[in-house]
Design an enzyme around this catalytic site. Structure first.
Site, PDB file in Angstrom:
ATOM      1  N   HIS A  82       0.889  -1.168   0.000  1.00 59.42           N
ATOM      2  CA  HIS A  82       0.000   0.000   0.000  1.00 59.42           C
ATOM      3  C   HIS A  82       0.922   1.212   0.000  1.00 59.42           C
ATOM      4  O   HIS A  82       2.006   1.159   0.589  1.00 59.42           O
ATOM      5  CB  HIS A  82      -0.818   0.093   1.281  1.00 59.42           C
ATOM      6  CG  HIS A  82      -1.730  -1.062   1.523  1.00 59.42           C
ATOM      7  ND1 HIS A  82      -1.338  -2.211   2.144  1.00 59.42           N
ATOM      8  CD2 HIS A  82      -3.038  -1.215   1.250  1.00 59.42           C
ATOM      9  CE1 HIS A  82      -2.354  -3.036   2.235  1.00 59.42           C
ATOM     10  NE2 HIS A  82      -3.407  -2.469   1.687  1.00 59.42           N
ATOM     11  N   ASP A  90       2.500   1.703   3.292  1.00 55.70           N
ATOM     12  CA  ASP A  90       3.407   0.673   3.834  1.00 55.70           C
ATOM     13  C   ASP A  90       4.833   1.081   3.496  1.00 55.70           C
ATOM     14  O   ASP A  90       5.767   0.793   4.236  1.00 55.70           O
ATOM     15  CB  ASP A  90       3.206  -0.699   3.164  1.00 55.70           C
ATOM     16  CG  ASP A  90       1.833  -1.287   3.345  1.00 55.70           C
ATOM     17  OD1 ASP A  90       1.126  -0.867   4.268  1.00 55.70           O
ATOM     18  OD2 ASP A  90       1.474  -2.175   2.534  1.00 55.70           O
ATOM     19  N   MET A 121       2.430  -5.872  -7.889  1.00 53.80           N
ATOM     20  CA  MET A 121       1.125  -5.265  -7.579  1.00 53.80           C
ATOM     21  C   MET A 121       1.307  -4.152  -6.565  1.00 53.80           C
ATOM     22  O   MET A 121       2.210  -4.210  -5.734  1.00 53.80           O
ATOM     23  CB  MET A 121       0.215  -6.365  -7.019  1.00 53.80           C
ATOM     24  CG  MET A 121      -1.132  -5.939  -6.510  1.00 53.80           C
ATOM     25  SD  MET A 121      -1.135  -5.403  -4.793  1.00 53.80           S
ATOM     26  CE  MET A 121      -1.756  -6.863  -3.970  1.00 53.80           C
ATOM     27  N   GLU A 142     -11.108  -6.511  -4.888  1.00 56.93           N
ATOM     28  CA  GLU A 142     -11.084  -7.550  -3.850  1.00 56.93           C
ATOM     29  C   GLU A 142     -12.290  -7.426  -2.927  1.00 56.93           C
ATOM     30  O   GLU A 142     -12.520  -6.377  -2.328  1.00 56.93           O
ATOM     31  CB  GLU A 142      -9.790  -7.425  -3.038  1.00 56.93           C
ATOM     32  CG  GLU A 142      -9.670  -8.446  -1.919  1.00 56.93           C
ATOM     33  CD  GLU A 142      -8.332  -8.368  -1.196  1.00 56.93           C
ATOM     34  OE1 GLU A 142      -7.382  -7.756  -1.730  1.00 56.93           O
ATOM     35  OE2 GLU A 142      -8.242  -8.917  -0.089  1.00 56.93           O
ATOM     36  N   LYS A 180     -14.742  -8.604   0.368  1.00 56.60           N
ATOM     37  CA  LYS A 180     -14.692  -9.143   1.737  1.00 56.60           C
ATOM     38  C   LYS A 180     -16.064  -8.902   2.355  1.00 56.60           C
ATOM     39  O   LYS A 180     -16.641  -7.829   2.158  1.00 56.60           O
ATOM     40  CB  LYS A 180     -13.604  -8.416   2.523  1.00 56.60           C
ATOM     41  CG  LYS A 180     -13.361  -8.965   3.910  1.00 56.60           C
ATOM     42  CD  LYS A 180     -12.137  -8.294   4.532  1.00 56.60           C
ATOM     43  CE  LYS A 180     -11.894  -8.782   5.940  1.00 56.60           C
ATOM     44  NZ  LYS A 180     -10.728  -8.121   6.553  1.00 56.60           N
ATOM     45  N   GLU A 206      -9.730 -13.507  -2.388  1.00 56.49           N
ATOM     46  CA  GLU A 206      -8.912 -13.929  -1.239  1.00 56.49           C
ATOM     47  C   GLU A 206      -9.569 -15.111  -0.552  1.00 56.49           C
ATOM     48  O   GLU A 206     -10.756 -15.066  -0.221  1.00 56.49           O
ATOM     49  CB  GLU A 206      -8.736 -12.780  -0.250  1.00 56.49           C
ATOM     50  CG  GLU A 206      -8.065 -13.270   1.042  1.00 56.49           C
ATOM     51  CD  GLU A 206      -7.589 -12.194   1.979  1.00 56.49           C
ATOM     52  OE1 GLU A 206      -7.098 -11.155   1.496  1.00 56.49           O
ATOM     53  OE2 GLU A 206      -7.696 -12.401   3.202  1.00 56.49           O
ATOM     54  N   HIS A 255     -11.434 -14.467   2.726  1.00 57.46           N
ATOM     55  CA  HIS A 255     -12.653 -13.666   2.619  1.00 57.46           C
ATOM     56  C   HIS A 255     -13.837 -14.510   2.149  1.00 57.46           C
ATOM     57  O   HIS A 255     -14.959 -14.304   2.602  1.00 57.46           O
ATOM     58  CB  HIS A 255     -12.418 -12.476   1.690  1.00 57.46           C
ATOM     59  CG  HIS A 255     -11.367 -11.547   2.192  1.00 57.46           C
ATOM     60  ND1 HIS A 255     -10.963 -10.427   1.500  1.00 57.46           N
ATOM     61  CD2 HIS A 255     -10.637 -11.556   3.332  1.00 57.46           C
ATOM     62  CE1 HIS A 255     -10.026  -9.796   2.201  1.00 57.46           C
ATOM     63  NE2 HIS A 255      -9.805 -10.471   3.304  1.00 57.46           N
ATOM     64  N   ASP A 271      -5.175 -13.687  -3.660  1.00 55.67           N
ATOM     65  CA  ASP A 271      -4.661 -13.587  -2.294  1.00 55.67           C
ATOM     66  C   ASP A 271      -4.827 -14.932  -1.596  1.00 55.67           C
ATOM     67  O   ASP A 271      -5.953 -15.355  -1.289  1.00 55.67           O
ATOM     68  CB  ASP A 271      -5.413 -12.505  -1.497  1.00 55.67           C
ATOM     69  CG  ASP A 271      -4.870 -11.108  -1.777  1.00 55.67           C
ATOM     70  OD1 ASP A 271      -3.916 -10.967  -2.573  1.00 55.67           O
ATOM     71  OD2 ASP A 271      -5.392 -10.152  -1.175  1.00 55.67           O
ATOM     72  N   ASP A 327     -11.292 -12.154  10.093  1.00 62.99           N
ATOM     73  CA  ASP A 327     -10.299 -12.362   9.033  1.00 62.99           C
ATOM     74  C   ASP A 327      -8.968 -12.773   9.664  1.00 62.99           C
ATOM     75  O   ASP A 327      -8.246 -11.937  10.194  1.00 62.99           O
ATOM     76  CB  ASP A 327     -10.146 -11.032   8.283  1.00 62.99           C
ATOM     77  CG  ASP A 327      -9.272 -11.146   7.061  1.00 62.99           C
ATOM     78  OD1 ASP A 327      -9.118 -12.253   6.536  1.00 62.99           O
ATOM     79  OD2 ASP A 327      -8.760 -10.109   6.624  1.00 62.99           O
ATOM     80  N   ASP A 351      -6.255 -14.449   8.266  1.00 67.97           N
ATOM     81  CA  ASP A 351      -5.033 -14.322   7.456  1.00 67.97           C
ATOM     82  C   ASP A 351      -3.932 -15.280   7.904  1.00 67.97           C
ATOM     83  O   ASP A 351      -2.781 -14.891   8.129  1.00 67.97           O
ATOM     84  CB  ASP A 351      -4.516 -12.869   7.480  1.00 67.97           C
ATOM     85  CG  ASP A 351      -5.435 -11.917   6.719  1.00 67.97           C
ATOM     86  OD1 ASP A 351      -6.160 -12.369   5.813  1.00 67.97           O
ATOM     87  OD2 ASP A 351      -5.415 -10.711   7.023  1.00 67.97           O
ATOM     88  N   ASP A 364      -1.467 -13.276   1.214  1.00 70.27           N
ATOM     89  CA  ASP A 364      -1.966 -12.163   2.023  1.00 70.27           C
ATOM     90  C   ASP A 364      -2.266 -12.705   3.415  1.00 70.27           C
ATOM     91  O   ASP A 364      -3.406 -12.982   3.767  1.00 70.27           O
ATOM     92  CB  ASP A 364      -3.224 -11.560   1.385  1.00 70.27           C
ATOM     93  CG  ASP A 364      -3.628 -10.284   2.101  1.00 70.27           C
ATOM     94  OD1 ASP A 364      -2.889  -9.848   2.989  1.00 70.27           O
ATOM     95  OD2 ASP A 364      -4.694  -9.730   1.779  1.00 70.27           O
TER      96      ASP A 364
HETATM   97  C1  GLT Z   1      -5.795  -5.802   4.308  1.00 68.57           C
HETATM   98  C2  GLT Z   1      -6.873  -6.709   3.805  1.00 68.57           C
HETATM   99  C3  GLT Z   1      -6.385  -7.516   2.672  1.00 68.57           C
HETATM  100  C4  GLT Z   1      -6.158  -6.692   1.423  1.00 68.57           C
HETATM  101  C5  GLT Z   1      -5.032  -5.763   1.576  1.00 68.57           C
HETATM  102  C6  GLT Z   1      -4.976  -4.873   0.367  1.00 68.57           C
HETATM  103  S1  GLT Z   1      -5.015  -4.906   3.069  1.00 68.57           S
HETATM  104  O1  GLT Z   1      -4.820  -6.543   4.970  1.00 68.57           O
HETATM  105  O2  GLT Z   1      -7.319  -7.552   4.868  1.00 68.57           O
HETATM  106  O3  GLT Z   1      -7.216  -8.569   2.379  1.00 68.57           O
HETATM  107  O4  GLT Z   1      -5.809  -7.545   0.380  1.00 68.57           O
HETATM  108  O5  GLT Z   1      -5.569  -3.651   0.561  1.00 68.57           O
HETATM  109 MN    MN Z   2      -6.369  -9.583   0.641  1.00 62.45          MN
HETATM  110 MN    MN Z   3      -7.715 -11.092   4.705  1.00 69.02          MN
END
Ligand code: GLT
Ligand code: MN
Ligand code: MN
Length: 390
Positions: free
Chosen positions: A56, A59, A90, A183, A185, A219, A222, A247, A257, A259, A289
């Site tokens: 980002h 970041d 990206m 993306e 979510k 993702e 998500h 992702d 979430d 991750d 991700d």
């Molecule tokens: C954040 C989010 C991710 C996205 C990122 C990109 S930021 O961590 O949960 O799923 O891909 O903005």
């Molecule tokens: Mn993501």
């Molecule tokens: Mn995520």
């Protein structure tokens, strides 16, 4: 395939600065490990065999950085990219952390907030393109609502469209070679986020000024948060020619979430995903991700990054064995070459003749229902293969 599952840049594995740079903060506690500056993260990724690093805008360049600080960060970052052979496939914009975005960025009611979101994104696009990005991700973390009385959801969708169309214009006007990947979510940080699933995002892409330029960035976590099948979502995006980025991570279903490290929870789902990407010849980056557990230090972050890539490569090898396994092949051949009562070609095209053929065909539903499918055997063979006894 090398026997020890060591990644190389040809595998196209990438990580966001926010993933390996995650210091272990969560809503209930502060960081558990020190922050690592971007150029050191690039080194870490290069040493572990990754191909790319994504970011980002903030970041890489803190939002209040002076021009001198910006220049120094960029010099160090570029140097590390060259030294460790890591590219930027990206880039994206942070449109969620700052209080100004508390009720949305592109979907805010406030035209000045939307203008600021566009300004921030145009600058971030310039930065991403300058460093080599070919895909630009849009994750609208704050584009949602808790109070539906306060916002008309269809208005929010229109505002999102206007902003994305504006940015399509910006990219074209500048002659950038850049595609957009949206993306989805379902929730978090908002109570509900608009365009909750990859399927919803896909439908939205067709309403934009240049649908060819806009695809999706599904993702795993998500879709699993929504209790959906990630592989199915990815397959739909691929079939539409819109799988521009992906992702990868992991997630226990129907939770926040998480991750988690790729393959750490749902190995079977991860397997069918890897198998799909490899079978169809997806050639984009495989982006992780995710982040290391909060228990970890820097060595644990390396273990996390290496683990994501290693598991992908192991599953890729399993997919190859799946394709070569004689018994699996036999069952699949039997399952896939079915039906001789109507020529399969007739089913693909309506004409008065094909309709007549189908209407006249001797299709006895009881006899058709008696055909064996052998799904139990096929699935157990898959499980044996994944557990390493086959
Ligand atoms: C954040 C989010 C991710 C996205 C990122 C990109 S930021 O961590 O949960 O799923 O891909 O903005
Ligand atoms: Mn993501
Ligand atoms: Mn995520």
């Amino acid at each position: 395939m090398n026997g020890d599952y060591r990644p190389t840049p040809q595998d196209k594995f990438s990580f966001g600065l926010w993933t390996v740079g995650n210091p272990g903060r969560d809503p209930f506690g502060g960081p558990t490990r020190p922050s690592i500056p971007p150029h050191r993260l690039v080194r870490l990724l290069g040493e572990e065999g990754a191909y790319g690093v994504n970011f980002h805008d903030n970041d890489l360049i803190p939002i209040d950085a002076t021009p001198r600080e910006r220049a120094r960060i960029l010099t160090d970052f570029r140097q590390a990219m060259a030294d460790y052979n890591v590219c930027v496939p990206m880039a994206t914009t942070n449109l969620f952390s700052e209080p100004v975005f508390k009720d949305g960025a592109f979907t805010s009611h406030d035209a000045d907030v939307r203008a600021y979101a566009l300004q921030k994104t145009m600058r971030a696009i310039d930065l991403g393109v300058e460093l080599g990005a070919r895909v630009y991700v849009f994750w609208g973390g704050r584009e949602g609502a808790e109070v539906d009385a306060a916002k008309d959801a269809s208005e929010a969708i229109k505002r999102m469209r206007e902003c994305l169309n504006f940015l399509i214009g910006y990219v074209k006007d500048n002659g950038y070679d850049l595609k957009f990947a949206l993306e989805a979510k379902p929730n978090e940080p908002r109570g509900d986020i608009y365009f909750a699933t990859t399927g919803a995002m896909l439908a939205f892409t067709y309403t934009l000024d240049d649908p060819e330029m806009v695809g999706v960035n599904p993702e795993l976590a998500h879709e699993h948060m929504a209790g959906l099948n990630f592989y199915h979502a990815v397959a739909q995006a691929w079939e539409a020619g819109k799988l521009f980025h992906i992702d990868l991570n992991d997630q226990k279903p129907n939770r926040f979430d998480q991750d988690l490290r790729f393959g750490s929870e749902g190995l079977k789902a991860a397997f069918f995903l890897v198998k799909f990407l490899e079978d169809v010849g997806y050639s984009g980056p495989r982006h992780f991700d995710a982040h290391a557990y909060r228990t970890e230090d820097e060595e644990g972050v390396r273990d996390f990054a290496a683990g994501c890539m290693r598991t992908y490569l192991i599953l890729k090898e399993k997919a190859r064995r799946f394709a070569e396994d004689p018994e699996i092949r036999e069952i699949l051949a039997e399952l896939r070459e079915r039906g001789s009562l109507v020529p399969a070609a007739d089913l693909r095209n309506y004409t008065p003749e094909t309709a007549r053929n189908i209407l006249d065909a001797p299709l006895d539903r009881h006899r058709l229902a008696r055909r064996k499918l052998r799904h139990e055997r096929l699935d157990q063979l898959t499980v044996d293969l994944l557990l390493g006894v086959r």
